[in-house]
Design an enzyme around this catalytic site. Structure first.
Site, PDB file in Angstrom:
ATOM      1  N   ARG A 295      -8.336  -1.227   4.862  1.00  0.00           N
ATOM      2  CA  ARG A 295      -7.916   0.056   4.465  1.00  0.00           C
ATOM      3  C   ARG A 295      -5.985  -0.172   4.040  1.00  0.00           C
ATOM      4  O   ARG A 295      -5.936  -0.347   3.155  1.00  0.00           O
ATOM      5  CB  ARG A 295      -7.217   1.896   5.271  1.00  0.00           C
ATOM      6  CG  ARG A 295      -8.935   2.303   5.875  1.00  0.00           C
ATOM      7  CD  ARG A 295      -7.834   3.410   6.446  1.00  0.00           C
ATOM      8  NE  ARG A 295      -7.377   3.802   5.727  1.00  0.00           N
ATOM      9  CZ  ARG A 295      -6.296   4.887   6.304  1.00  0.00           C
ATOM     10  NH1 ARG A 295      -6.818   5.284   7.780  1.00  0.00           N
ATOM     11  NH2 ARG A 295      -5.905   5.689   5.318  1.00  0.00           N
TER      12      ARG A 295
ATOM     13  N   CYS B 202      -4.649  11.692  12.895  1.00  0.00           N
ATOM     14  CA  CYS B 202      -5.700  10.429  12.968  1.00  0.00           C
ATOM     15  C   CYS B 202      -5.394   9.269  13.832  1.00  0.00           C
ATOM     16  O   CYS B 202      -4.998  10.237  15.214  1.00  0.00           O
ATOM     17  CB  CYS B 202      -4.106   9.761  12.304  1.00  0.00           C
ATOM     18  SG  CYS B 202      -2.807   9.231  13.013  1.00  0.00           S
TER      19      CYS B 202
ATOM     20  N   ASP C 171       5.269   0.635  12.463  1.00  0.00           N
ATOM     21  CA  ASP C 171       4.347  -0.109  11.130  1.00  0.00           C
ATOM     22  C   ASP C 171       3.976  -1.362  12.019  1.00  0.00           C
ATOM     23  O   ASP C 171       3.261  -1.769  11.462  1.00  0.00           O
ATOM     24  CB  ASP C 171       3.857   0.171  10.177  1.00  0.00           C
ATOM     25  CG  ASP C 171       3.682   1.315   9.681  1.00  0.00           C
ATOM     26  OD1 ASP C 171       3.831   1.682   8.211  1.00  0.00           O
ATOM     27  OD2 ASP C 171       3.387   2.370   9.763  1.00  0.00           O
TER      28      ASP C 171
ATOM     29  N   ARG D 104      -0.409  14.712  12.947  1.00  0.00           N
ATOM     30  CA  ARG D 104       0.205  14.385  11.595  1.00  0.00           C
ATOM     31  C   ARG D 104       1.358  15.245  11.167  1.00  0.00           C
ATOM     32  O   ARG D 104      -0.136  15.754   9.682  1.00  0.00           O
ATOM     33  CB  ARG D 104      -0.467  13.195  10.966  1.00  0.00           C
ATOM     34  CG  ARG D 104      -0.668  12.078  11.683  1.00  0.00           C
ATOM     35  CD  ARG D 104      -0.071  10.316  11.808  1.00  0.00           C
ATOM     36  NE  ARG D 104       0.880  10.117  10.549  1.00  0.00           N
ATOM     37  CZ  ARG D 104       0.341   9.090   9.502  1.00  0.00           C
ATOM     38  NH1 ARG D 104      -0.479   8.833  10.045  1.00  0.00           N
ATOM     39  NH2 ARG D 104       0.756   9.154   9.009  1.00  0.00           N
TER      40      ARG D 104
ATOM     41  N   LYS E 190       0.905  -1.293  -0.003  1.00  0.00           N
ATOM     42  CA  LYS E 190      -0.165  -0.384   0.295  1.00  0.00           C
ATOM     43  C   LYS E 190       0.955   1.103   0.187  1.00  0.00           C
ATOM     44  O   LYS E 190       0.986   1.924  -0.535  1.00  0.00           O
ATOM     45  CB  LYS E 190      -1.110   0.111   1.122  1.00  0.00           C
ATOM     46  CG  LYS E 190      -2.007   1.089   1.677  1.00  0.00           C
ATOM     47  CD  LYS E 190      -2.090   1.602   2.582  1.00  0.00           C
ATOM     48  CE  LYS E 190      -1.808   1.277   4.230  1.00  0.00           C
ATOM     49  NZ  LYS E 190      -1.356   2.880   4.921  1.00  0.00           N
ATOM     50  N   ASN E 191       1.918   1.255   0.730  1.00  0.00           N
ATOM     51  CA  ASN E 191       2.776   1.881   0.872  1.00  0.00           C
ATOM     52  C   ASN E 191       3.711   3.010  -0.423  1.00  0.00           C
ATOM     53  O   ASN E 191       4.188   3.535  -0.098  1.00  0.00           O
ATOM     54  CB  ASN E 191       3.147   2.912   2.315  1.00  0.00           C
ATOM     55  CG  ASN E 191       2.355   2.270   3.453  1.00  0.00           C
ATOM     56  OD1 ASN E 191       1.017   2.640   3.453  1.00  0.00           O
ATOM     57  ND2 ASN E 191       2.735   2.655   4.924  1.00  0.00           N
TER      58      ASN E 191
HETATM   59  C1  EPZ Z   1       4.486   6.694   5.709  1.00  0.00           C
HETATM   60  O1  EPZ Z   1       3.470   7.393   7.057  1.00  0.00           O
HETATM   61  C2  EPZ Z   1       3.813   5.853   5.755  1.00  0.00           C
HETATM   62  N1  EPZ Z   1       2.130   6.279   5.616  1.00  0.00           N
HETATM   63  C3  EPZ Z   1       3.192   5.277   7.362  1.00  0.00           C
HETATM   64  O2  EPZ Z   1       2.187   4.497   7.529  1.00  0.00           O
HETATM   65  C4  EPZ Z   1       4.178   5.038   8.332  1.00  0.00           C
HETATM   66  O3  EPZ Z   1       4.004   4.194   9.949  1.00  0.00           O
HETATM   67  C5  EPZ Z   1       4.891   6.466   8.031  1.00  0.00           C
HETATM   68  O4  EPZ Z   1       5.761   6.382   7.148  1.00  0.00           O
HETATM   69  C6  EPZ Z   1       6.737   6.290   9.362  1.00  0.00           C
HETATM   70  O5  EPZ Z   1       7.512   4.762   8.412  1.00  0.00           O
HETATM   71  C7  EPZ Z   1       2.043   6.219   3.915  1.00  0.00           C
HETATM   72  O6  EPZ Z   1       3.167   5.373   3.350  1.00  0.00           O
HETATM   73  C8  EPZ Z   1       0.987   5.870   3.221  1.00  0.00           C
HETATM   74  P1  EPZ Z   1       7.008  10.744   8.025  1.00  0.00           P
HETATM   75  P2  EPZ Z   1       4.436   9.266   7.221  1.00  0.00           P
HETATM   76  O7  EPZ Z   1       6.184  11.919   7.857  1.00  0.00           O
HETATM   77  O8  EPZ Z   1       4.717   9.537   5.611  1.00  0.00           O
HETATM   78  C9  EPZ Z   1       7.389  13.427  11.591  1.00  0.00           C
HETATM   79  C10 EPZ Z   1       0.718   2.741   7.667  1.00  0.00           C
HETATM   80  O9  EPZ Z   1       0.150   2.102   8.735  1.00  0.00           O
HETATM   81  N2  EPZ Z   1       6.706  14.780  10.467  1.00  0.00           N
HETATM   82  O10 EPZ Z   1       7.557   9.825   7.922  1.00  0.00           O
HETATM   83  O11 EPZ Z   1       3.428  10.218   7.456  1.00  0.00           O
HETATM   84  C11 EPZ Z   1       6.197  13.058  11.956  1.00  0.00           C
HETATM   85  O12 EPZ Z   1       5.484  13.656  12.994  1.00  0.00           O
HETATM   86  C12 EPZ Z   1       1.198   4.791   7.754  1.00  0.00           C
HETATM   87  O13 EPZ Z   1       0.587   2.342   6.819  1.00  0.00           O
HETATM   88  C13 EPZ Z   1       6.892  15.795  11.167  1.00  0.00           C
HETATM   89  O14 EPZ Z   1       6.933  16.277  11.806  1.00  0.00           O
HETATM   90  O15 EPZ Z   1       5.064   8.988   8.005  1.00  0.00           O
HETATM   91  C14 EPZ Z   1       6.652  11.946  12.309  1.00  0.00           C
HETATM   92  O16 EPZ Z   1       6.689  11.632  13.862  1.00  0.00           O
HETATM   93  C15 EPZ Z   1       0.460   4.609   9.202  1.00  0.00           C
HETATM   94  N3  EPZ Z   1       5.831  16.780  10.253  1.00  0.00           N
HETATM   95  C16 EPZ Z   1       8.013  11.328  11.780  1.00  0.00           C
HETATM   96  O17 EPZ Z   1       8.304  12.911  10.619  1.00  0.00           O
HETATM   97  C17 EPZ Z   1       5.559  16.653   9.418  1.00  0.00           C
HETATM   98  O18 EPZ Z   1       5.595  17.577   7.485  1.00  0.00           O
HETATM   99  C18 EPZ Z   1       7.472  10.164  10.529  1.00  0.00           C
HETATM  100  O19 EPZ Z   1       6.327  10.456   9.815  1.00  0.00           O
HETATM  101  C19 EPZ Z   1       5.902  15.527   9.048  1.00  0.00           C
HETATM  102  C20 EPZ Z   1       6.861  14.199   8.871  1.00  0.00           C
END
Ligand code: EPZ
Length: 422
Positions: free
Chosen positions: A401, A118, A309, A123, A22-23
């Site tokens: 999902r 979420c 995850d 997020r 998915k991701n």
């Molecule tokens: C991706 O989310 C995945 N989703 C998530 O999987 C996964 O948990 C996550 O990466 C971490 O591996 C998809 O790929 C669709 P991040 P993403 O931006 O991109 C902080 C699932 O279960 N951050 O890497 O949103 C954030 O708060 C989902 O399939 C900021 O501070 O994750 C977090 O602490 C859930 N500012 C860290 O970075 C930003 O602008 C990592 O988040 C963006 C992120």
């Protein structure tokens, strides 16, 4: 809302095919908008999130055709005539925010709803917005929408260092940069396989990205991304989920096919500490459970560290271990909505800040539990498979999902799960 009724106490024995990721699919779908003609993506799983994103993409006038039985998606952006992603769709799936980078790269303009939070908290997308500005975009906010514009219709490109490293922000900035006028450099970029797969597929269609899989991405803008084919990767989180399920259910002997070890990073080395039977080939992973689960503590990290995850699934298994362990999430400190539900099933587990302390030796007994988010939900299903008696897992739409035909896959290898549609 559908629910599952699970009769616990049976091992998982047999062969289970892993679906496309998915991701990794979602970034490829957004990238297709950058192409001069139709892009076909293979190995796309049949999931609610894919359908939702299809709708978001179709809002722009782009033609989306989903051949489900072949798991093939064709996206033809030549008819694109709108550059917006509406709130009522974006709120359902935050990865819709990838439309900002894709539309900026394809058309020099994007009006995209800010994604909501979420189940486990905020997020933020600040890194996405700061990164777009660094590439030369003008960003303004209007009524919950981000309006992003490229001066003279095309981004100049630029340099951005992100902190923390973000998968989503890296994907969005790659999408915006590949058709920029000049060079872009992204530092502390995410190295997840989802990002590497996006870069490799874009390069195959004419992009000029170097450094994928390292913390520094260098992208030289190109005028054209060609029509053609993109290949999705196997779902590494589904793979890790079912490896853990097999390890925690006594008597299990489960072979996962259509998968690949590399995408799991250091997870496999951590998994080896369980001392299960583990046999790995290029495309299969076989797990045989043993009669004891040793306590193994983990801390999540960005790739190649332990994936956030998979932390709920690991904690669920550690509830059955013969000793004390801890699970700490450094990526999402609040991602513990499964803990109270696991306690209802008899889990000896307690949360302290971004750590769960697991005393182990839990005797799980069936109960009614509530799904709250995708990975917490699958952990409750796994707990139900291990519990004595019947477990009722409510609101399984969270599962739909991200896990393709979960109950069919598990029942095919010995689980006893009934879906009750209400
Ligand atoms: C991706 O989310 C995945 N989703 C998530 O999987 C996964 O948990 C996550 O990466 C971490 O591996 C998809 O790929 C669709 P991040 P993403 O931006 O991109 C902080 C699932 O279960 N951050 O890497 O949103 C954030 O708060 C989902 O399939 C900021 O501070 O994750 C977090 O602490 C859930 N500012 C860290 O970075 C930003 O602008 C990592 O988040 C963006 C992120």
């Amino acid at each position: 809302m559908d629910k599952f009724l699970i009769q616990g106490g049976t091992p998982l024995i047999g062969t289970m095919p892993i679906s496309g990721s998915k991701n990794a699919a979602l970034p490829l779908m957004a990238a297709a908008l950058l192409a001069d003609g139709p892009v076909t993506i293979n190995n796309v799983p049949v999931l609610h999130d894919i359908f939702t994103f299809n709708k978001v993409i179709a809002e722009t006038g782009t033609q989306v055709t989903y051949a489900r039985e072949e798991q093939k998606l064709t996206i033809d952006p030549t008819g694109m005539n709108s550059y917006e992603a509406p709130y009522d769709l974006v709120r359902k799936m935050r990865a819709s925010f990838y439309m900002t980078g894709a539309l900026l790269g394809a058309a020099g303009y994007a009006k995209v709803s800010l994604p909501g939070g979420c189940a486990w908290g905020p997020r933020p997308v600040n890194l996405h917005l700061e990164g777009f500005r660094a590439l030369g975009a003008e960003i303004e906010m209007d009524g919950g929408y981000v309006i992003a514009k490229a001066p003279n219709g095309r981004l100049p490109g630029g340099t951005f260092t992100m902190s923390p490293s973000s998968v989503g922000a890296t994907v969005n900035l790659v999408l915006a940069a590949v058709r920029a006028k000049g060079r872009s450099v992204i530092r502390n970029a995410a190295m997840e396989p989802d990002v590497v797969n996006l870069c490799e597929n874009l390069n195959a269609l004419g992009a000029r990205i170097s450094g994928s899989g390292t913390p520094v991405l260098t992208i030289d803008g190109t005028d054209h991304i060609r029509a053609g084919a993109m290949q999705n990767t196997p779902d590494r989180i589904e793979t890790g989920t079912f490896m853990i399920a097999a390890a925690m259910l006594p008597g299990s002997d489960l072979t996962l096919t259509n998968t690949q070890e590399h995408d799991l990073g250091t997870f496999v080395n951590t998994f080896r500490k369980l001392q299960t039977g583990l046999e790995i080939t290029d495309t299969t992973i076989r797990v045989r459970s043993t009669d004891r689960i040793p306590p193994v503590s983990i801390e999540t990290a960005i790739y190649p560290g332990f994936p956030t995850d998979l932390q709920a699934q690991w904690a669920t298994m550690m509830a059955l271990a013969d000793g004390k362990s801890t699970v700490t999430d450094h990526i999402y400190p609040d991602r513990f909505s499964y803990v109270p539900e696991l306690v209802r099933l008899g889990g000896n587990i307690e949360r302290k800040d971004n750590t769960v302390i697991i005393r182990g030796r839990s005797v799980l007994k069936g109960a009614s539990v509530m799904s709250t988010d995708l990975r917490a939900s699958v952990s409750l299903v796994m707990a139900g498979l291990a519990a004595q008696g019947e477990t009722e897992v409510l609101r399984v739409y969270h599962l739909d999902r991200g896990y393709e035909t979960l109950e069919d896959k598990l029942n095919a290898v010995g689980a006893r799960i009934r879906r009750i549609s209400e």
